[in-house]
Design a protein around this motif. Structure first.
Motif, PDB file in Angstrom:
ATOM      1  N   THR A 204       0.834  -1.195   0.000  1.00 29.76           N
ATOM      2  CA  THR A 204       0.000   0.000   0.000  1.00 29.76           C
ATOM      3  C   THR A 204       0.867   1.242   0.000  1.00 29.76           C
ATOM      4  O   THR A 204       1.766   1.385   0.825  1.00 29.76           O
ATOM      5  CB  THR A 204      -0.929   0.011   1.221  1.00 29.76           C
ATOM      6  N   HIS A 205       0.615   2.142  -0.935  1.00 30.87           N
ATOM      7  CA  HIS A 205       1.389   3.373  -1.068  1.00 30.87           C
ATOM      8  C   HIS A 205       0.465   4.574  -0.869  1.00 30.87           C
ATOM      9  O   HIS A 205      -0.742   4.489  -1.064  1.00 30.87           O
ATOM     10  CB  HIS A 205       2.057   3.448  -2.444  1.00 30.87           C
ATOM     11  N   SER A 206       1.060   5.688  -0.482  1.00 28.72           N
ATOM     12  CA  SER A 206       0.298   6.892  -0.168  1.00 28.72           C
ATOM     13  C   SER A 206       0.633   7.995  -1.162  1.00 28.72           C
ATOM     14  O   SER A 206       1.801   8.325  -1.362  1.00 28.72           O
ATOM     15  CB  SER A 206       0.613   7.364   1.252  1.00 28.72           C
ATOM     16  N   LEU A 207      -0.398   8.572  -1.783  1.00 26.09           N
ATOM     17  CA  LEU A 207      -0.232   9.732  -2.653  1.00 26.09           C
ATOM     18  C   LEU A 207      -0.821  10.939  -1.954  1.00 26.09           C
ATOM     19  O   LEU A 207      -1.960  10.905  -1.489  1.00 26.09           O
ATOM     20  CB  LEU A 207      -0.943   9.523  -3.993  1.00 26.09           C
ATOM     21  N   GLN A 208      -0.047  12.013  -1.869  1.00 26.74           N
ATOM     22  CA  GLN A 208      -0.526  13.277  -1.317  1.00 26.74           C
ATOM     23  C   GLN A 208      -0.386  14.341  -2.387  1.00 26.74           C
ATOM     24  O   GLN A 208       0.684  14.525  -2.953  1.00 26.74           O
ATOM     25  CB  GLN A 208       0.281  13.681  -0.089  1.00 26.74           C
ATOM     26  N   VAL A 209      -1.478  15.033  -2.682  1.00 29.85           N
ATOM     27  CA  VAL A 209      -1.465  16.123  -3.656  1.00 29.85           C
ATOM     28  C   VAL A 209      -1.727  17.424  -2.900  1.00 29.85           C
ATOM     29  O   VAL A 209      -2.687  17.529  -2.137  1.00 29.85           O
ATOM     30  CB  VAL A 209      -2.527  15.912  -4.751  1.00 29.85           C
ATOM     31  N   THR A 210      -0.887  18.418  -3.112  1.00 36.78           N
ATOM     32  CA  THR A 210      -0.965  19.683  -2.391  1.00 36.78           C
ATOM     33  C   THR A 210      -0.961  20.837  -3.384  1.00 36.78           C
ATOM     34  O   THR A 210      -0.130  20.869  -4.286  1.00 36.78           O
ATOM     35  CB  THR A 210       0.238  19.850  -1.440  1.00 36.78           C
ATOM     36  N   ALA A 211      -1.888  21.778  -3.206  1.00 36.84           N
ATOM     37  CA  ALA A 211      -1.874  23.012  -3.982  1.00 36.84           C
ATOM     38  C   ALA A 211      -1.515  24.150  -3.028  1.00 36.84           C
ATOM     39  O   ALA A 211      -2.123  24.291  -1.972  1.00 36.84           O
ATOM     40  CB  ALA A 211      -3.229  23.267  -4.625  1.00 36.84           C
ATOM     41  N   VAL A 212      -0.519  24.949  -3.397  1.00 40.08           N
ATOM     42  CA  VAL A 212       0.036  25.944  -2.479  1.00 40.08           C
ATOM     43  C   VAL A 212      -0.038  27.330  -3.110  1.00 40.08           C
ATOM     44  O   VAL A 212       0.288  27.510  -4.285  1.00 40.08           O
ATOM     45  CB  VAL A 212       1.501  25.605  -2.138  1.00 40.08           C
ATOM     46  N   TRP A 213      -0.473  28.307  -2.318  1.00 37.17           N
ATOM     47  CA  TRP A 213      -0.432  29.714  -2.714  1.00 37.17           C
ATOM     48  C   TRP A 213       0.371  30.465  -1.664  1.00 37.17           C
ATOM     49  O   TRP A 213       0.072  30.374  -0.472  1.00 37.17           O
ATOM     50  CB  TRP A 213      -1.833  30.321  -2.782  1.00 37.17           C
ATOM     51  N   SER A 214       1.369  31.204  -2.072  1.00 42.86           N
ATOM     52  CA  SER A 214       2.190  31.959  -1.124  1.00 42.86           C
ATOM     53  C   SER A 214       1.557  33.316  -0.839  1.00 42.86           C
ATOM     54  O   SER A 214       1.123  34.013  -1.751  1.00 42.86           O
ATOM     55  CB  SER A 214       3.598  32.174  -1.677  1.00 42.86           C
ATOM     56  N   GLY A 215       1.500  33.650   0.444  1.00 37.71           N
ATOM     57  CA  GLY A 215       1.020  34.953   0.854  1.00 37.71           C
ATOM     58  C   GLY A 215      -0.449  35.198   0.636  1.00 37.71           C
ATOM     59  O   GLY A 215      -0.880  36.333   0.513  1.00 37.71           O
ATOM     60  N   PHE A 216      -1.285  34.160   0.569  1.00 35.73           N
ATOM     61  CA  PHE A 216      -2.727  34.331   0.379  1.00 35.73           C
ATOM     62  C   PHE A 216      -3.465  33.713   1.557  1.00 35.73           C
ATOM     63  O   PHE A 216      -3.120  32.613   1.971  1.00 35.73           O
ATOM     64  CB  PHE A 216      -3.185  33.642  -0.912  1.00 35.73           C
ATOM     65  N   PRO A 217      -4.456  34.362   2.141  1.00 37.62           N
ATOM     66  CA  PRO A 217      -4.925  35.701   1.788  1.00 37.62           C
ATOM     67  C   PRO A 217      -4.032  36.782   2.376  1.00 37.62           C
ATOM     68  O   PRO A 217      -3.526  36.619   3.471  1.00 37.62           O
ATOM     69  CB  PRO A 217      -6.328  35.753   2.399  1.00 37.62           C
ATOM     70  N   PRO A 218      -3.853  37.914   1.708  1.00 40.17           N
ATOM     71  CA  PRO A 218      -2.897  38.915   2.157  1.00 40.17           C
ATOM     72  C   PRO A 218      -3.286  39.577   3.465  1.00 40.17           C
ATOM     73  O   PRO A 218      -2.431  40.110   4.164  1.00 40.17           O
ATOM     74  CB  PRO A 218      -2.892  39.930   1.004  1.00 40.17           C
ATOM     75  N   ALA A 219      -4.576  39.583   3.811  1.00 43.62           N
ATOM     76  CA  ALA A 219      -5.007  40.262   5.028  1.00 43.62           C
ATOM     77  C   ALA A 219      -4.696  39.454   6.281  1.00 43.62           C
ATOM     78  O   ALA A 219      -4.867  39.930   7.388  1.00 43.62           O
ATOM     79  CB  ALA A 219      -6.501  40.548   4.963  1.00 43.62           C
ATOM     80  N   GLU A 220      -4.227  38.224   6.111  1.00 39.98           N
ATOM     81  CA  GLU A 220      -3.944  37.380   7.261  1.00 39.98           C
ATOM     82  C   GLU A 220      -2.454  37.037   7.280  1.00 39.98           C
ATOM     83  O   GLU A 220      -1.752  37.137   6.273  1.00 39.98           O
ATOM     84  CB  GLU A 220      -4.784  36.106   7.211  1.00 39.98           C
ATOM     85  N   SER A 221      -1.979  36.604   8.416  1.00 44.08           N
ATOM     86  CA  SER A 221      -0.545  36.389   8.586  1.00 44.08           C
ATOM     87  C   SER A 221      -0.190  34.912   8.630  1.00 44.08           C
ATOM     88  O   SER A 221       0.679  34.499   9.374  1.00 44.08           O
ATOM     89  CB  SER A 221      -0.068  37.056   9.886  1.00 44.08           C
ATOM     90  N   TYR A 222      -0.887  34.121   7.820  1.00 46.27           N
ATOM     91  CA  TYR A 222      -0.640  32.689   7.850  1.00 46.27           C
ATOM     92  C   TYR A 222       0.441  32.252   6.871  1.00 46.27           C
ATOM     93  O   TYR A 222       0.764  31.071   6.784  1.00 46.27           O
ATOM     94  CB  TYR A 222      -1.936  31.924   7.559  1.00 46.27           C
TER      95      TYR A 222
END
Length: 248
Positions: A204-222
């Protein structure tokens, strides 16, 4: 017992066993009359446990102190606790990326939602910060579910052979994100549907798919915000025997 949660191995369930002292979480086999495999250390004394979308943390409200929100690793361990600014917690919900936790708070007949940076609370970010959203005093929450767009991977059937081709759908996501794939926890690179890999061993193998946005949303500090999804596929290598359960 509360509603069960799938363990990240996709073959066992995590449930809260109220027949045991402290109502701990236990792992059981995901089949009829499945046996209990073990108790998750550190899971005693929690209410409303919720598994993160990433599958690595269980968030909960402390049964002994409703002014504390806790985070427990998926296989148990030492809980990480963080106190709420004020009031008592009554419900929790993860965001679709597993970065933040919405907490319904109550005090003096009024309810509101606090949002906590879960990454900071689990030691993967800066200071824990809370943001509030209040309801009018005459309004109350029945339940809370954090909604949002995410990646979709359809149930994956057992694959015969050492190669896989797994389609996934990112059409619901906002544009501008970078899609990354991880195989068995190791970074595989940026990717597009379908994900393909070869030379896999049986198992059994694990696939992880991730979509990343840098600095979004701009009003928050995450910082970097991501939406992520796991899917597991059982691969039958050449010469392998058919496993008892080709669960995905």
């Amino acid at each position: 017992m509360d509603a069960p949660m799938w363990h990240t191995d996709s073959n066992t369930l995590i449930v809260q066993d109220t027949s045991l002292t402290g109502n701990p979480l236990v792992r059981i086999e995901a089949r009829a009359q499945g046996s209990r495999i073990g108790i998750l250390p550190g899971s005693e004394g929690m209410t409303m446990p919720a598994l993160s979308p990433y599958g690595d943390w269980i968030a909960f409200i402390s049964a002994s102190n409703e002014q504390q929100i806790g985070f427990l690793p998926i296989d148990g361990g030492t809980p990480m606790l963080t106190g709420v600014p004020w009031g008592t917690a009554s419900a929790i919900s993860w965001d679709t990326a597993g970065n933040r936790l919405a907490v319904v708070m109550q005090d003096a007949g009024r309810e509101w939602v606090e949002v906590v940076d879960a990454r900071a609370a689990t030691g993967n970010g800066s200071d824990v910060t809370w943001n509030s959203a209040y309801l009018p005093s005459s309004r109350h929450f029945g339940d809370i579910v954090w909604q949002g767009h995410s990646i979709v991977i359809a149930p994956t059937p057992t694959t015969l052979g050492a190669s896989v081709s797994i389609p996934f759908d990112t059409s619901s996501l906002r544009s501008g994100g970078v899609v990354q794939c991880y195989l068995d926890g190791e970074y595989y690179g940026t990717c597009a549907s379908p994900f393909t890999a070869s030379g896999l061993a049986g198992g059994t193998h694990s696939l992880q798919v991730t979509a990343v946005w840098s600095g979004f949303p701009p009003a928050e500090s995450y910082g970097t915000v991501a939406t992520r999804l796991h899917r597991r596929v059982t691969v039958l290598g050449l010469g392998s025997y058919l496993p008892r359960c080709g669960c995905t």
